[in-house]
Enzyme design. Structure first.
Site, PDB file in Angstrom:
ATOM      1  N   ASP A   1       0.865  -1.186   0.000  1.00 29.94           N
ATOM      2  CA  ASP A   1       0.000   0.000   0.000  1.00 29.94           C
ATOM      3  C   ASP A   1       0.899   1.233   0.000  1.00 29.94           C
ATOM      4  OD1 ASP A   1      -2.321   1.817   0.534  1.00 29.94           O
ATOM      5  OD2 ASP A   1      -3.323  -0.091   0.858  1.00 29.94           O
TER       6      ASP A   1
ATOM      7  N   HIS B   1      -2.747   3.084  -4.465  1.00 34.03           N
ATOM      8  CA  HIS B   1      -2.215   2.571  -3.195  1.00 34.03           C
ATOM      9  C   HIS B   1      -0.824   1.977  -3.413  1.00 34.03           C
ATOM     10  CE1 HIS B   1      -5.590   3.427  -0.598  1.00 34.03           C
ATOM     11  NE2 HIS B   1      -6.429   2.867  -1.449  1.00 34.03           N
TER      12      HIS B   1
ATOM     13  N   GLU C   1      -9.728   2.785  -5.195  1.00 36.45           N
ATOM     14  CA  GLU C   1      -9.299   4.145  -4.869  1.00 36.45           C
ATOM     15  C   GLU C   1      -8.079   4.603  -5.682  1.00 36.45           C
ATOM     16  OE1 GLU C   1     -10.924   4.256  -0.303  1.00 36.45           O
ATOM     17  OE2 GLU C   1      -8.906   3.487  -0.586  1.00 36.45           O
TER      18      GLU C   1
HETATM   19  C1  ACM Z   1     -11.159  -0.544   0.447  1.00 38.17           C
HETATM   20  O1  ACM Z   1     -11.684  -0.536   1.560  1.00 38.17           O
HETATM   21  N1  ACM Z   1     -10.447   0.496   0.038  1.00 38.17           N
HETATM   22  C2  ACM Z   1     -11.284  -1.662  -0.448  1.00 38.17           C
END
Ligand code: ACM
Ligand code: ZN
Length: 529
Positions: A181, A251, A315
């Protein structure tokens, strides 16, 4: 017969019988045929606490004073995880069509023994007795997952091994391991040493969700190949599939801090010290990025036998791609509609790279798009359910992790024990039985899970409820009865040295649950134990 054994998750059928079986110094573990896996696991669970040698030998069912593990193809009707457990005064039989089924029978037998079986120093004078019964059992869902985010906070090998053992105790069978991440890259990859040399360490940790300040205490860590192999084997012996997640294209700040040339801007970047959504993605316009990502996944394939590999996909804001000449020229060359289509294209490239080796990708539901690779599995967490329902109706497979019902990082007032228990995966207009719903998964995101104590406090006792939501048929779920069986299970966790939220916090009074959603889920200030 008026006793109800404390098995959790609740089995399909339990038939009490007269009498008791008592484990003794002469008890043997007998396998039929030879080399049934699980015999060593069973001995590993029982020998230290009981002090009995429990020799493993080959033999026939029906032997007395034996725990017999029998592979029996006639039990195939119960599916590849079903089992039958018979406890009689003169012996125990664990039978299933598959080693996975026998593995579940082992865990049921474990729960029938006194709770002191969970420690190697139980004291003396314990009678290792089990009430006689017959259990016939099989799971409701084939995907019964728990996700741990170690990218935000690294807990290490011992913590993960214990989680795997606890998952097995609860008959959970998928460990989704979020390994990369913005705040950390946790997996050694040959040929790309900076991923862990640079990407595994951040300069500090932010104190709250709202400020950019950090505490100045470096945090990090990563797994070697040898550690991964050990963990994968440990999981395999417990019939748990480890699904590693390498998040892309977003991420990915930790990876970009190590290799800034794989971004659209060239960086430089630092491994993130705060939490949130970051603008920098892998550049989808560079062939070198594709070569890097496929090389990473080749290593992942080498390390993890799982048929499913998670590519994240959540995201990923598109501002960098919108202003990147390389990404824009890729969009033009391929005739793509927009940046989202570019993400689908990148995702498909990874899926197509993995498909010949029999591996399928999973992504969070933001990867859904018209041209998404047909074998890609969707993990639903938030957003439009109608589009997903249409995709599932057309054959797409899905794992359900609805944000407000399954996220174990939420505080207990927002997501009380009963809410985890009552979770029913569903999509509009689809019958969960016929839909492509593989099952359910409960994620524990790690932004504020800074210690093992915190991890346990967030995970338990909710994971006990999750186990039953995933295993037990809907019409047999019964929250008060679950609460009755939970108490002895918590005693077991106590012997294992595992912490959990006290029950009055795990299931707070209704007025606190009502106000719960008005509070920010994290961070909590309360200490775990
Ligand atoms: C998530 O909670 N960003 C998959
Ligand atoms: Zn780019």
């Amino acid at each position: 017969m008026d006793f109800l054994p404390d098995i959790l998750p609740l089995p399909d059928k339990i038939e009490p019988c007269p009498g008791m079986f008592e484990l003794a110094s002469g008890t043997a573990i007998v396998t039929d045929p030879p080399n049934v896996p699980n015999a060593e696991l069973l001995r590993g669970l029982l020998a230290a606490p009981t002090g009995f040698p429990l020799p493993i030998r080959t033999g026939e069912a029906g032997e007395s004073n034996a725990i017999v593990l029998r592979l029996d193809p006639r039990l195939a009707a119960r599916g590849d995880e079903g089992y039958r457990l018979e406890v009689r005064p003169d012996g125990v039989l664990l039978a299933a069509a598959t080693p996975r089924g026998i593995g579940h029978a082992v865990q049921t037998l474990r729960q029938l023994l006194p709770a002191e079986v969970e420690t190697s120093h139980p004291g003396t004078g314990i009678a290792w007795r089990v009430r006689c019964l017959i259990v016939e059992d099989q799971p409701r869902f084939s995907w019964r997952g728990f996700m741990l985010d170690e990218a935000r906070h690294f807990h290490g090998r011992e913590a993960v091994l214990q989680i795997l053992d606890l998952m097995a105790l609860h008959k959970l069978n998928v460990f989704h391991w979020h390994l990369t991440d913005d705040q950390g890259w946790r997996l050694a990859i040959r040929g790309w040493p900076r991923l862990t040399e640079v990407g595994a360490w951040r300069a500090g940790t932010s104190k709250t969700m709202l400020t950019a300040q950090h505490n100045g205490i470096p945090h990090g860590g990563s797994y070697t190949r040898a550690e991964i192999s050990e963990i994968v084997a440990y999981a395999g012996a417990r019939h748990i599939t480890i699904v590693p997640e390498i998040d892309l294209p977003g991420h990915s700040t930790a990876a970009l801090a190590a290799y800034p040339e794989f971004s659209c801007t060239g960086g430089p970047f630092e491994v993130a010290t705060r939490f949130g959504i970051f603008p920098d993605l892998y550049c989808a316009g560079q062939d070198g990025v594709l070569a890097f990502l496929t090389a990473v996944f080749d290593e992942v394939v080498d390390l993890f036998p799982s048929p499913f590999l998670h590519i994240g996909g959540d995201e990923a804001p598109k501002s960098r791609w919108k202003h990147c000449p390389a990404c824009q020229s890729r969009i033009r060359e391929l005739g793509l509609k927009d940046e989202h289509a570019l993400q689908v294209w990148l995702t498909n490239r990874i899926a197509a790279h993995l498909a010949p080796g029999g591996r399928r990708i999973i992504g969070w539901n933001q990867i859904l798009g018209i041209d998404l690779h047909p074998d890609a599995v969707i993990q639903y967490w938030v957003g439009d359910q109608k589009e997903l329902a249409r995709a599932v109706h057309a054959g797409r497979q899905v794992i359900m992790s609805t944000f407000l019902d399954t996220y174990l990082d939420h505080n207990h007032s927002l997501m009380p024990l009963s809410r985890a228990y009552r979770y029913e995966p569903s999509l509009p207009g689809l019958d969960p039985a016929e839909a492509g719903i593989l099952g359910v998964e409960f994620p524990l995101w790690g932004e504020f899970v800074h210690s093992r104590a915190r991890l346990e406090y967030q995970a338990f006792p909710r994971l006990c409820a999750v186990a039953e939501a995933a295993w037990t048929p809907r019409d047999k779920k019964n929250y008060p009865d679950f609460r009755r069986r939970l108490e002895p299970l918590l005693k077991r966790l106590g012997w294992l040295g595992v912490g959990y939220a006290p029950l009055d916090e795990a299931e707070p009074p209704k007025w606190r649950q009502f106000f719960g959603p008005l509070t920010i889920p994290f961070p909590q200030t309360k200490t775990a134990r």
